[in-house]
Enzyme design. Structure first.
Site, mmCIF file in Angstrom:
data_model
loop_
_atom_site.group_PDB
_atom_site.id
_atom_site.type_symbol
_atom_site.label_atom_id
_atom_site.label_comp_id
_atom_site.label_asym_id
_atom_site.label_seq_id
_atom_site.Cartn_x
_atom_site.Cartn_y
_atom_site.Cartn_z
ATOM 1 N N LYS A 122 -18.865 -51.664 63.270
ATOM 2 C CA LYS A 122 -20.148 -50.984 63.532
ATOM 3 C C LYS A 122 -21.127 -51.928 64.243
ATOM 4 O O LYS A 122 -21.914 -51.488 65.079
ATOM 5 C CB LYS A 122 -20.739 -50.435 62.229
ATOM 6 C CG LYS A 122 -19.913 -49.304 61.593
ATOM 7 C CD LYS A 122 -19.738 -48.100 62.520
ATOM 8 C CE LYS A 122 -19.084 -46.922 61.803
ATOM 9 N NZ LYS A 122 -18.849 -45.755 62.673
ATOM 10 N N LEU A 128 -10.085 -51.441 51.835
ATOM 11 C CA LEU A 128 -9.932 -50.872 50.496
ATOM 12 C C LEU A 128 -11.273 -50.967 49.775
ATOM 13 O O LEU A 128 -12.075 -51.856 50.060
ATOM 14 C CB LEU A 128 -8.858 -51.639 49.720
ATOM 15 C CG LEU A 128 -7.452 -51.533 50.316
ATOM 16 C CD1 LEU A 128 -6.489 -52.440 49.551
ATOM 17 C CD2 LEU A 128 -6.953 -50.081 50.301
ATOM 18 N N ASN A 182 -18.705 -39.658 66.939
ATOM 19 C CA ASN A 182 -18.828 -39.514 65.483
ATOM 20 C C ASN A 182 -17.584 -39.969 64.725
ATOM 21 O O ASN A 182 -17.686 -40.531 63.641
ATOM 22 C CB ASN A 182 -19.122 -38.043 65.146
ATOM 23 C CG ASN A 182 -18.907 -37.756 63.680
ATOM 24 O OD1 ASN A 182 -19.722 -38.096 62.820
ATOM 25 N ND2 ASN A 182 -17.760 -37.152 63.358
ATOM 26 N N TYR A 232 -14.954 -52.715 58.557
ATOM 27 C CA TYR A 232 -15.890 -51.625 58.892
ATOM 28 C C TYR A 232 -17.215 -52.202 59.414
ATOM 29 O O TYR A 232 -17.738 -51.755 60.433
ATOM 30 C CB TYR A 232 -16.117 -50.775 57.642
ATOM 31 C CG TYR A 232 -16.990 -49.560 57.854
ATOM 32 C CD1 TYR A 232 -16.471 -48.410 58.457
ATOM 33 C CD2 TYR A 232 -18.316 -49.545 57.444
ATOM 34 C CE1 TYR A 232 -17.275 -47.282 58.645
ATOM 35 C CE2 TYR A 232 -19.114 -48.430 57.624
ATOM 36 C CZ TYR A 232 -18.590 -47.298 58.221
ATOM 37 O OH TYR A 232 -19.381 -46.177 58.410
ATOM 38 N N ASP A 291 -7.700 -37.403 69.915
ATOM 39 C CA ASP A 291 -7.468 -38.532 69.015
ATOM 40 C C ASP A 291 -8.111 -39.744 69.677
ATOM 41 O O ASP A 291 -7.666 -40.182 70.747
ATOM 42 C CB ASP A 291 -5.954 -38.747 68.830
ATOM 43 C CG ASP A 291 -5.650 -39.924 67.900
ATOM 44 O OD1 ASP A 291 -6.551 -40.752 67.645
ATOM 45 O OD2 ASP A 291 -4.501 -40.015 67.440
#
Ligand code: NAP
Length: 236
Positions: free
Chosen positions: A163, A96, A89, A159, A62
């Site tokens: 990244k 949302l 990965n 997100y 995890d």
């Protein structure tokens, strides 16, 4: 050492792009440790790949648990003697659908950074000493075009930030460990049909995994500190 004996550790290998990366690395002759946070799902994935004739094993991991990361890396290093390839990965898209900056709660940012940044960061902290001892390492970070500063726009803010931060980590690790023959690169798999990408995505996991397999098996004079899609450099 021949590529046939190299050991690769892949996070989130039970489904989607990670599963296909495991498949392609095993096909390429590496010994793959397919990891997943859910043991039943991970074992089922390994069983399916064994049935295709590939050599690989399962280990639970995890990426949001420091303890799980330490235990997994220590067990693999002890059993296999080395870890040559790390593919970061596993990732989540917790914003949302269609969410804008004012919609996303702080908790969403924290959860996203935990999985998409601190997971790869802690895995790198655990694996790099093992790679350094053998003067060989390839680290592949599954990033996204949504993290490109040059293309940065609105929507899915947590997100995107995670990244972009993963891309920064890629550059830092590359700069620090290039002299140890540890090559670190980020890649965008493109919009891919998986649980995350959804049904309408144009790309297959096979197409998405190809660049990861290429970066995971680079020769010593291969690139480091780059951002790639379809084996071609893209802007940060
Ligand atoms: N699909 C796309 O269009 C696309 C585009 C750009 C970038 N990416 C990136 O490519 C990577 C793979 O994406 P995907 O499309 O294959 O996603 P996916 O289908 O949603 O699969 C995500 C994988 O990550 C695992 N995972 C999530 N949290 C985890 C944790 N805490 N510990 C361990 N494993 C965890 C999931 O495990 P469970 O099965 O247990 O949930 C699953 O195996 C991600 O980093 C993603 O951001 C994908």
């Amino acid at each position: 050492m021949s590529a046939a004996k190299r050991i690769a550790l892949v996070s989130g290998g039970n489904r989607g792009i990670g599963y296909e990366i495991c498949r392609q690395l095993a096909k390429h002759g590496l010994f793959v440790v397919l990891t997943a946070r859910d043991a039943a799902k991970g074992k089922a994935a390994v069983k399916a790949l064994h049935q295709e004739g590939f050599e690989l094993e399962f280990h639970r991991l995890d990426v949001t648990s420091c303890r799980s990361i330490r235990a997994c890396v220590a067990a693999v290093a002890e059993r296999r003697g080395r870890i040559d390839v790390l593919v970061n990965n596993a990732g989540i898209l917790a914003d949302l659908r269609g969410s804008r900056f004012l919609d996303s709660k702080l908790e969403t940012y924290r959860d996203t950074l935990e999985a998409n940044l601190f997971g790869p960061l802690q895995l790198a902290q655990a694996v790099i000493p093992v790679m350094k001892a053998h003067r060989y390492g390839r680290i592949v970070n599954l990033s996204s075009g949504l993290g490109q500063l040059s293309e940065m726009g609105a929507g899915t803010p947590a997100y995107r930030i995670s990244k972009t931060a993963l891309n920064a980590l890629t550059r830092i690790l590359s700069a620090e460990f290039k002299d140890n023959n540890i090559l670190v690169n980020a890649m965008c798999p493109g919009w891919t049909r998986t649980g995350m990408g959804g049904e309408s995505a144009p790309r297959t996991p096979e197409q998405a995994a190809d660049t990861a397999q290429w970066l995971a098996t680079l020769p010593d004079d291969g690139p480091s500190g780059g951002f790639f899609r379809d084996r071609k450099a893209i802007s940060w």
